[in-house]
Structures are given as C-alpha cells and as structure tokens.
Motif scaffolding. Structure first.
Motif, PDB file in Angstrom:
ATOM      1  N   ARG A 248       0.835  -1.210   0.000  1.00 19.28           N
ATOM      2  CA  ARG A 248       0.000   0.000   0.000  1.00 19.28           C
ATOM      3  C   ARG A 248       0.864   1.252   0.000  1.00 19.28           C
ATOM      4  O   ARG A 248       0.566   2.230  -0.699  1.00 19.28           O
ATOM      5  CB  ARG A 248      -0.928   0.001   1.217  1.00 19.28           C
ATOM      6  CG  ARG A 248      -1.966  -1.116   1.222  1.00 19.28           C
ATOM      7  CD  ARG A 248      -2.639  -1.219   2.587  1.00 19.28           C
ATOM      8  NE  ARG A 248      -3.352  -0.011   2.942  1.00 19.28           N
ATOM      9  CZ  ARG A 248      -3.394   0.490   4.181  1.00 19.28           C
ATOM     10  NH1 ARG A 248      -2.754  -0.106   5.170  1.00 19.28           N
ATOM     11  NH2 ARG A 248      -4.076   1.590   4.426  1.00 19.28           N
ATOM     12  N   VAL A 249       1.920   1.228   0.790  1.00 16.45           N
ATOM     13  CA  VAL A 249       2.815   2.386   0.844  1.00 16.45           C
ATOM     14  C   VAL A 249       3.535   2.558  -0.492  1.00 16.45           C
ATOM     15  O   VAL A 249       3.734   3.681  -0.967  1.00 16.45           O
ATOM     16  CB  VAL A 249       3.829   2.246   1.993  1.00 16.45           C
ATOM     17  CG1 VAL A 249       4.759   3.462   2.033  1.00 16.45           C
ATOM     18  CG2 VAL A 249       3.115   2.102   3.335  1.00 16.45           C
ATOM     19  N   GLY A 250       3.907   1.445  -1.125  1.00 16.83           N
ATOM     20  CA  GLY A 250       4.590   1.515  -2.406  1.00 16.83           C
ATOM     21  C   GLY A 250       3.773   2.241  -3.464  1.00 16.83           C
ATOM     22  O   GLY A 250       4.313   3.043  -4.234  1.00 16.83           O
ATOM     23  N   VAL A 251       2.483   1.959  -3.517  1.00 15.74           N
ATOM     24  CA  VAL A 251       1.605   2.658  -4.469  1.00 15.74           C
ATOM     25  C   VAL A 251       1.605   4.159  -4.176  1.00 15.74           C
ATOM     26  O   VAL A 251       1.706   4.991  -5.089  1.00 15.74           O
ATOM     27  CB  VAL A 251       0.172   2.105  -4.394  1.00 15.74           C
ATOM     28  CG1 VAL A 251      -0.771   2.923  -5.278  1.00 15.74           C
ATOM     29  CG2 VAL A 251       0.138   0.640  -4.808  1.00 15.74           C
ATOM     30  N   PHE A 252       1.503   4.513  -2.915  1.00 19.38           N
ATOM     31  CA  PHE A 252       1.493   5.914  -2.507  1.00 19.38           C
ATOM     32  C   PHE A 252       2.804   6.596  -2.879  1.00 19.38           C
ATOM     33  O   PHE A 252       2.809   7.752  -3.341  1.00 19.38           O
ATOM     34  CB  PHE A 252       1.260   5.991  -1.003  1.00 19.38           C
ATOM     35  CG  PHE A 252       0.996   7.361  -0.461  1.00 19.38           C
ATOM     36  CD1 PHE A 252       0.003   8.161  -0.990  1.00 19.38           C
ATOM     37  CD2 PHE A 252       1.731   7.849   0.622  1.00 19.38           C
ATOM     38  CE1 PHE A 252      -0.257   9.429  -0.467  1.00 19.38           C
ATOM     39  CE2 PHE A 252       1.474   9.101   1.150  1.00 19.38           C
ATOM     40  CZ  PHE A 252       0.490   9.896   0.604  1.00 19.38           C
ATOM     41  N   LEU A 253       3.911   5.895  -2.719  1.00 21.19           N
ATOM     42  CA  LEU A 253       5.208   6.455  -3.086  1.00 21.19           C
ATOM     43  C   LEU A 253       5.296   6.713  -4.587  1.00 21.19           C
ATOM     44  O   LEU A 253       5.769   7.771  -5.019  1.00 21.19           O
ATOM     45  CB  LEU A 253       6.323   5.500  -2.666  1.00 21.19           C
ATOM     46  CG  LEU A 253       6.679   5.456  -1.184  1.00 21.19           C
ATOM     47  CD1 LEU A 253       7.731   4.388  -0.928  1.00 21.19           C
ATOM     48  CD2 LEU A 253       7.174   6.810  -0.709  1.00 21.19           C
ATOM     49  N   ARG A 254       4.874   5.754  -5.379  1.00 16.23           N
ATOM     50  CA  ARG A 254       4.964   5.919  -6.837  1.00 16.23           C
ATOM     51  C   ARG A 254       4.062   7.052  -7.315  1.00 16.23           C
ATOM     52  O   ARG A 254       4.420   7.822  -8.220  1.00 16.23           O
ATOM     53  CB  ARG A 254       4.625   4.599  -7.529  1.00 16.23           C
ATOM     54  CG  ARG A 254       5.700   3.525  -7.312  1.00 16.23           C
ATOM     55  CD  ARG A 254       5.445   2.281  -8.123  1.00 16.23           C
ATOM     56  NE  ARG A 254       4.271   1.525  -7.680  1.00 16.23           N
ATOM     57  CZ  ARG A 254       4.298   0.610  -6.716  1.00 16.23           C
ATOM     58  NH1 ARG A 254       5.420   0.343  -6.063  1.00 16.23           N
ATOM     59  NH2 ARG A 254       3.195  -0.049  -6.380  1.00 16.23           N
ATOM     60  N   TYR A 255       2.893   7.165  -6.717  1.00 16.58           N
ATOM     61  CA  TYR A 255       1.982   8.262  -7.048  1.00 16.58           C
ATOM     62  C   TYR A 255       2.654   9.609  -6.770  1.00 16.58           C
ATOM     63  O   TYR A 255       2.598  10.532  -7.598  1.00 16.58           O
ATOM     64  CB  TYR A 255       0.703   8.117  -6.221  1.00 16.58           C
ATOM     65  CG  TYR A 255      -0.194   9.324  -6.195  1.00 16.58           C
ATOM     66  CD1 TYR A 255      -0.890   9.735  -7.318  1.00 16.58           C
ATOM     67  CD2 TYR A 255      -0.356  10.057  -5.016  1.00 16.58           C
ATOM     68  CE1 TYR A 255      -1.731  10.841  -7.283  1.00 16.58           C
ATOM     69  CE2 TYR A 255      -1.191  11.161  -4.972  1.00 16.58           C
ATOM     70  CZ  TYR A 255      -1.877  11.558  -6.102  1.00 16.58           C
ATOM     71  OH  TYR A 255      -2.702  12.649  -6.060  1.00 16.58           O
ATOM     72  N   ASN A 256       3.311   9.721  -5.629  1.00 23.11           N
ATOM     73  CA  ASN A 256       3.950  10.987  -5.275  1.00 23.11           C
ATOM     74  C   ASN A 256       5.255  11.212  -6.032  1.00 23.11           C
ATOM     75  O   ASN A 256       5.649  12.363  -6.261  1.00 23.11           O
ATOM     76  CB  ASN A 256       4.158  11.064  -3.762  1.00 23.11           C
ATOM     77  CG  ASN A 256       2.856  11.365  -3.042  1.00 23.11           C
ATOM     78  OD1 ASN A 256       2.348  12.479  -3.100  1.00 23.11           O
ATOM     79  ND2 ASN A 256       2.287  10.365  -2.396  1.00 23.11           N
ATOM     80  N   ALA A 257       5.930  10.131  -6.443  1.00 22.40           N
ATOM     81  CA  ALA A 257       7.085  10.302  -7.329  1.00 22.40           C
ATOM     82  C   ALA A 257       6.650  10.949  -8.633  1.00 22.40           C
ATOM     83  O   ALA A 257       7.334  11.840  -9.170  1.00 22.40           O
ATOM     84  CB  ALA A 257       7.745   8.948  -7.588  1.00 22.40           C
ATOM     85  N   ASN A 258       5.510  10.517  -9.154  1.00 25.16           N
ATOM     86  CA  ASN A 258       4.965  11.144 -10.361  1.00 25.16           C
ATOM     87  C   ASN A 258       4.625  12.606 -10.123  1.00 25.16           C
ATOM     88  O   ASN A 258       4.813  13.453 -11.011  1.00 25.16           O
ATOM     89  CB  ASN A 258       3.725  10.388 -10.831  1.00 25.16           C
ATOM     90  CG  ASN A 258       4.041   9.043 -11.444  1.00 25.16           C
ATOM     91  OD1 ASN A 258       5.181   8.784 -11.848  1.00 25.16           O
ATOM     92  ND2 ASN A 258       3.051   8.170 -11.511  1.00 25.16           N
TER      93      ASN A 258
END
Length: 319
Positions: A248-258
C-alpha cells in the motif's frame, strides 16, 4: 566605489509567483504548540508494540529529512536566486522546515519516554537506508549544479517524505491519532507549496537550456529518481513489512514520485494514479477542517484561505 545595498521592494515585483507564494505561505503559518497532541494518548496506548515502533521510526526519519532541508537544502537553493523576493520566500520555507522538524519532537515528548526518544534519534543516526537517502540528497546540495539542487529538493519535498506521511494518514482515515495527523496535514500543505514553487523555479532555468542540455539533465533526473526509489522501497519494507503495509505504501510512493516529476514539468514514470492509492489515505489527505480553536474558530490548519491540502491543482506548471 562601495557597492550600493539594495532594499527589497515588495511594491515592484519581478516575478508574481514570488509574491503569490509568499502570501500563501504566510496564510498557512502554524505552530506545533497549538495542537492538543495529548488527546491522542488513549489511541496511542491501544496500538501494538509493532505499530508504536513503526510510528516512532517514521517520525524519526521525517525529523532527519526536515533537518537536512532546513540546514542545508534551502541554503543551497539561495545561491541561485533570481529575485530578492525569491530569497524571502526561501527564508520562509527554511523556517517552516525547522518548524516541521520541531513538531516531531513535540509528538515524541507527548507519546514517548525520554529513553525511547533517545533510542529514536540514535536509530536515525545509524539506519543505513535513511542515512543513504539523506547522503544522496545532501551530496547534490553540496556539489550539484543549481538545477540539480532544485531537482533534489523537489524529490525530497514531494516524494521522500511520503513514506513517513502514510502512517498518520492511515490512522486519520480510521479516526485514530487525529491530532498527530493534524500536524502531518499542516506539513503536507507546506510541502505541497514548497515542491510546486521550487519546481517552478527549476522549470524557468530548464527552459533556458539547449536541447542537448535539457536531455542530459532529464536523464540525470530520472536516474536519480530510480536510485532514490529503490532505496525508498527497501526503507518502506523495513518500516512497514511487519504490519503488512508495504504494498500500500509503495503505491502511494509511486503516485507521489509522479507528482514530483510533474512539479519539475516532466512526464510521470510510474503507472500509479490517485485511483490506485488506498482511498483511506486519499481521504485522510483531503479531509477538511476539524474542531480545533486556535485563534478565532478557524479550525484545522487555521483554515488558511484558499489553500487546500494536496489537491491536484497544487501540482501545476507555473509557466
């Protein structure tokens, strides 16, 4: 002949974004002492040992990164200012990064014993993954070009903080630790403006480069993001693996990397969008005012004018 010292004139603005950003940041001003953190003690006591340990490390890591930004990051950016007003904005950002770092100590002093606090800070000094991302960013602050420094700053403001922000947003979405989350929401508001503003300043300089220089810098930017992302996922597994939140955190990280790339004017790298992020987390980000009475019934985050928390319109191209 002695050089004339130039007074800053706020009635003669060279870049209107400087003025608008200054006004937004001033409207958003807050202090940690006005949030009743002790009201979260009953929620804290009900958490498992694993959750308490995770939260302590999350906030320890955030403290270290905010310290880096306040002590080295903004100072590095000041060396390439285009206007006096830009330096004034950076002074505001620098102070608020110090406020962010201090606010985590307010959380610690409420939830943790002195020996636990000492252990938290010792952990921040020794954790290899946390130190690695700080060292990567700081090396750029010390040795990188002016535009590389801005990239590093945006990645810190708009990406690297978010592995830590996930936990309090999760609890907020489940109506727990709401006062601790209040601080995080205030910090989120600040970081949204910081990342957008510094990204705008990057775009001005980037657009003045030749095509070859732009391509080289863009490639360097994506390579840096890959390096930071790989380390960040290891750090995320370390923090959240025991309680099963890593994916779940990984998805949030990738979203914010974008989002960080968008602040720089670049295309997203990952397929993850807001639709993929856990809705509990997105709800926590977008939650409106709560019932704190700080000055004049202004509510959560002091109900600061037109500033909204982490909405997509905060991530705009300013050119």
């Amino acid at each position: 002949m002695t050089e004339t010292y130039k007074a800053i004139n706020w009635n003669q603005i060279e870049d209107m974004v400087d003025k608008l950003t200054w006004e937004k940041l001033v409207e958003q001003f807050w202090t940690d002492t006005r949030i009743p953190l002790s009201n979260d003690l009953s929620d804290w006591q009900k958490l498992s040992f694993e959750e308490k340990d995770m939260i302590a490390k999350v906030f320890g890591g955030l403290t270290l990164l905010d310290t880096l930004q306040s002590q080295d990051g903004i100072e590095a950016l000041k060396k390439s200012i285009r206007t006096q007003h830009e330096e004034a904005v950076y002074n505001n950002i620098e102070f608020m990064e110090s406020m962010h770092a201090k606010s985590y100590s307010a959380i610690f002093s409420t939830l943790n014993t002195k020996s636990e606090i000492d252990q938290i800070f010792e952990w921040t000094h020794s954790n290899e993954m946390l130190q690695k991302k700080a060292q990567i960013i700081n090396a750029i602050y010390q040795e990188g070009s002016d535009l590389q420094k801005k990239v590093a700053s945006v990645f810190l403001e708009s990406f690297l903080f978010y592995s830590g922000f996930f936990a309090p947003l999760h609890y907020l979405g489940n109506s727990k630790m709401t006062n601790v989350a209040e601080i995080i929401k205030l910090i989120l508001r600040d970081e949204s403006v910081h990342g957008t503003y510094i990204g705008y300043k990057f775009q001005i300089g980037y657009n003045q480069l030749s095509e070859a220089e732009q391509e080289e810098l863009k490639n360097w930017t994506y390579d840096l993001l890959f390096k930071l992302y790989e380390n960040e996922m290891e750090y995320t597994e370390y923090l959240y693996g025991a309680i099963g939140w890593t994916d779940r955190v990984g998805v949030f990280l990738r979203y914010n990397a974008n989002k960080a790339l968008q602040n720089l004017g670049f295309d997203p790298l990952f397929p993850d969008t807001s639709e993929d992020v856990d809705p509990i987390i997105m709800n926590g980000i977008s939650t409106g005012t709560s019932n704190h009475d700080f000055f004049s019934q202004v509510g959560n985050g002091y109900l600061l004018g037109m500033v909204e928390t982490m909405e997509d319109e905060d991530y705009v191209k300013w050119y």
